[in-house]
Design an enzyme around this catalytic site. Structure first.
Site, PDB file in Angstrom:
ATOM      1  N   GLU A  24       3.162   5.222  -5.053  1.00 29.34           N
ATOM      2  CA  GLU A  24       3.648   5.454  -3.688  1.00 29.34           C
ATOM      3  C   GLU A  24       4.326   4.180  -3.230  1.00 29.34           C
ATOM      4  O   GLU A  24       3.769   3.084  -3.361  1.00 29.34           O
ATOM      5  CB  GLU A  24       2.496   5.807  -2.752  1.00 29.34           C
ATOM      6  CG  GLU A  24       2.922   5.980  -1.293  1.00 29.34           C
ATOM      7  CD  GLU A  24       1.735   6.129  -0.351  1.00 29.34           C
ATOM      8  OE1 GLU A  24       0.822   6.917  -0.667  1.00 29.34           O
ATOM      9  OE2 GLU A  24       1.721   5.446   0.694  1.00 29.34           O
TER      10      GLU A  24
ATOM     11  N   GLU B 150      -5.520   5.683  -2.215  1.00 34.28           N
ATOM     12  CA  GLU B 150      -5.894   4.398  -1.617  1.00 34.28           C
ATOM     13  C   GLU B 150      -7.415   4.289  -1.402  1.00 34.28           C
ATOM     14  O   GLU B 150      -7.906   4.226  -0.280  1.00 34.28           O
ATOM     15  CB  GLU B 150      -5.130   4.176  -0.323  1.00 34.28           C
ATOM     16  CG  GLU B 150      -3.633   4.055  -0.567  1.00 34.28           C
ATOM     17  CD  GLU B 150      -2.821   3.711   0.683  1.00 34.28           C
ATOM     18  OE1 GLU B 150      -3.422   3.589   1.774  1.00 34.28           O
ATOM     19  OE2 GLU B 150      -1.601   3.545   0.533  1.00 34.28           O
TER      20      GLU B 150
END
Length: 549
Positions: A345, A226
């Site tokens: 994810e 991220e």
């Protein structure tokens, strides 16, 4: 429309237009506002009977055989005693009775890095123990893990981001777990080790690579997690262009390795796209697309702090996934045509999951529909957050016993093959469609079924039982049904942490052995009965689909 309904509709519209920022771990105190007290589930439609059309002559998509994969919390690696726990008990739970090493394998075990924690490798002396000592240690570590998972959430609350070291032995334990479980391993390297010029400092990663190479460990790699949140959580800003260059740097290092020159490299693991995340993903692909095997991104439906039971059953909420998938596919295709796209994810609710929901039976509706829709629209792999770790979206509980989504995942791997076929519900249900279904070739690695068999899986988001009529060309097929329902009854049933398969509650045979997952045979021509608030897999054994032979 009530104020609660208006608020819920606003959340859906927000998800359709722009997904909220995703963070794998959030503060424990924020869970206080979670709406889990609803006693009544609103039925969206009173559908009693539907007809479906199945196309057995054309493969619409073909996904990776590792399509359903799992992630493991990085915190386990930071303390090798918890990796010992995983090896003592965890991998045995991937083994089905009379079918060793066949369950969630083939799959991907991905180790994520906290964005703001630094990892260093150091040697450690191995400690061996007897079987009795292992059992005693396992019992103690289970209790310690409960406390550890709470500590991790508390650290997120307080914003503590400390340097953490892991040992060579911890890497050994991790690889042993993946290898014994039949999993492919993707190891996430730390992208926050930066030079003064803000380029990735690969020194520490090269130490790890050399060690893994010396042990001949077969594994793939990621870099960072991220990146859109680096500035917020670590005070480090990395744009897409530089991130792509960092991946090119890692790819060059791998190319020089005798073991990893042809290994997989995946990234950038950006949160679901909106605003600057689209720019970050585009910039990354412009400079780094040639370095990666597949482009990865993250997706969650709702905010774990303010979601509700109704959100988990709302077709409009489930449909928001299609919008985000199409956005990502469009970006990737425009910059790097033909590049594979993975959900690197994903789970139900971001922020560590929704307390009282993400680890219960109702979460299966989001999970199974995500698997069906992701394959249908063209994603190659979906990595579930998380097999074991902090939060409430894990697949096994703190005692390492399976939760409902684990059993669902196990059945999916057992019954569903990589070939995606077309299935259509022939019904007029208005804008909300409470019956959702998907069709694949049956997993050909399952020797129990004949070539040409197909697997239909369906979700009933309605409180009423639904009868499904199959097309005439499948009328002569014997059907094996696997119907999953909550293990409890009444208005609290959807909150259950246990599940029934064809009326029998699924439980471990012992600490290390899964039960056999048996279907119920239906005679040819019998219509399928899907109970209210349930999901099911139906194997059409004699479908004789030409594309599935």
């Amino acid at each position: 429309m009530s104020d609660a309904s208006k608020a819920r509709q606003r959340r859906i519209e927000q998800m359709k237009s722009a997904a909220t920022a995703v963070s794998t771990f959030v503060a424990l105190a924020l869970f206080g506002s979670l709406c889990v007290g609803a006693k009544t589930v609103i039925s969206v439609d009173d559908v009693q009977s539907i007809r479906v059309d199945l196309d057995l002559f054309r493969v619409a998509r073909r996904v990776d055989e590792r399509f359903l994969s799992v992630a493991i919390d990085a915190s386990l690696l930071a303390q090798e005693k918890f990796m010992n726990l995983l090896n003592d008990v965890g991998f045995m739970q991937f083994t089905e009775v009379k079918n060793p090493r066949q369950s969630l394998a083939p799959s991907v075990s991905a180790i994520w890095r906290y964005q703001t924690r630094l990892y260093e490798i150091q040697p450690t002396r191995k400690i061996f123990s007897s079987e009795r000592q292992q059992q005693q240690r396992c019992s103690r570590l289970k209790k310690e893990w409960v406390l550890q998972s709470k500590t991790l959430l508390q650290e997120e609350l307080e914003g503590k981001y400390k340097k953490t070291k892991f040992s060579e032995y911890a890497v050994d334990l991790l690889y042993a777990f993946a290898n014994c479980s039949g999993l492919d391993l993707i190891f996430g390297l730390n992208a926050l080790l930066r030079t003064s010029e803000n380029t990735w400092n690969s020194t520490n990663a090269e130490l790890l690579l050399k060690y893994c190479e010396s042990r001949q460990y077969v594994m793939s790699w990621e870099l960072g997690n991220e990146p859109n949140s680096y500035e917020k959580k670590a005070g480090i800003r990395v744009d897409g262009y530089q991130l792509g260059q960092d991946f090119v740097h890692l790819h060059q290092i791998l190319q020089e390795s005798a073991v990893y020159h042809s290994t997989g490299l995946y990234g950038p693991d950006v949160s679901q796209p909106r605003d600057h995340r689209k720019d970050l993903l585009t910039g990354f692909l412009e400079t780094g697309a040639k370095a990666i095997t597949a482009c990865t991104w993250h997706h969650y439906y709702v905010n774990g702090r303010d979601t509700s039971l109704e959100d988990f059953l709302d077709p409009e909420v489930l449909d928001t996934l299609a919008t985000k998938i199409n956005e990502v596919l469009e970006i990737v295709e425009s910059v790097s045509p033909g590049k594979k796209v993975w959900l690197g994810e994903t789970s139900s609710a971001y922020g560590g999951g929704a307390v009282g929901l993400s680890d219960t039976f109702v979460a299966g509706f989001m999970w199974l529909d995500k698997l069906g829709l992701a394959a249908k629209l063209g994603l190659d792999v979906v990595i579930r957050q998380v097999l074991i770790g902090s939060g409430t979206y894990h697949l096994v509980d703190d005692n390492l016993d399976p939760l409902p989504d684990y059993w669902l995942s196990l059945l999916y791997k057992k019954l569903v093959g990589p070939e995606v076929l077309k299935a259509e519900v022939l019904m007029n249900s208005g804008p909300k469609k409470p019956i959702r279904l998907y069709l694949h070739c049956t997993n050909r690695k399952s020797t129990h079924y004949r070539p040409g068999a197909v697997t239909l899986f369906a979700l009933n988001l309605n409180k009423n039982e639904v009868t499904i009529s199959l097309p005439a060309h499948t009328a002569n097929s014997t059907i094996e049904a696997f119907v999953l329902q909550s293990a409890e009854t009444g208005e609290q049933s959807l909150y259950s942490r246990s599940v029934k398969l064809n009326g029998q509650v699924l439980r471990m045979v012992d600490d290390r052995t899964l039960p056999p997952l048996k279907g119920r045979e239906l005679p040819p021509g019998e219509r399928l009965k899907l109970p209210g608030f349930s999901f099911a897999f139906y194997v059409l054994i004699e479908a004789q689909a030409p594309v599935c032979k």
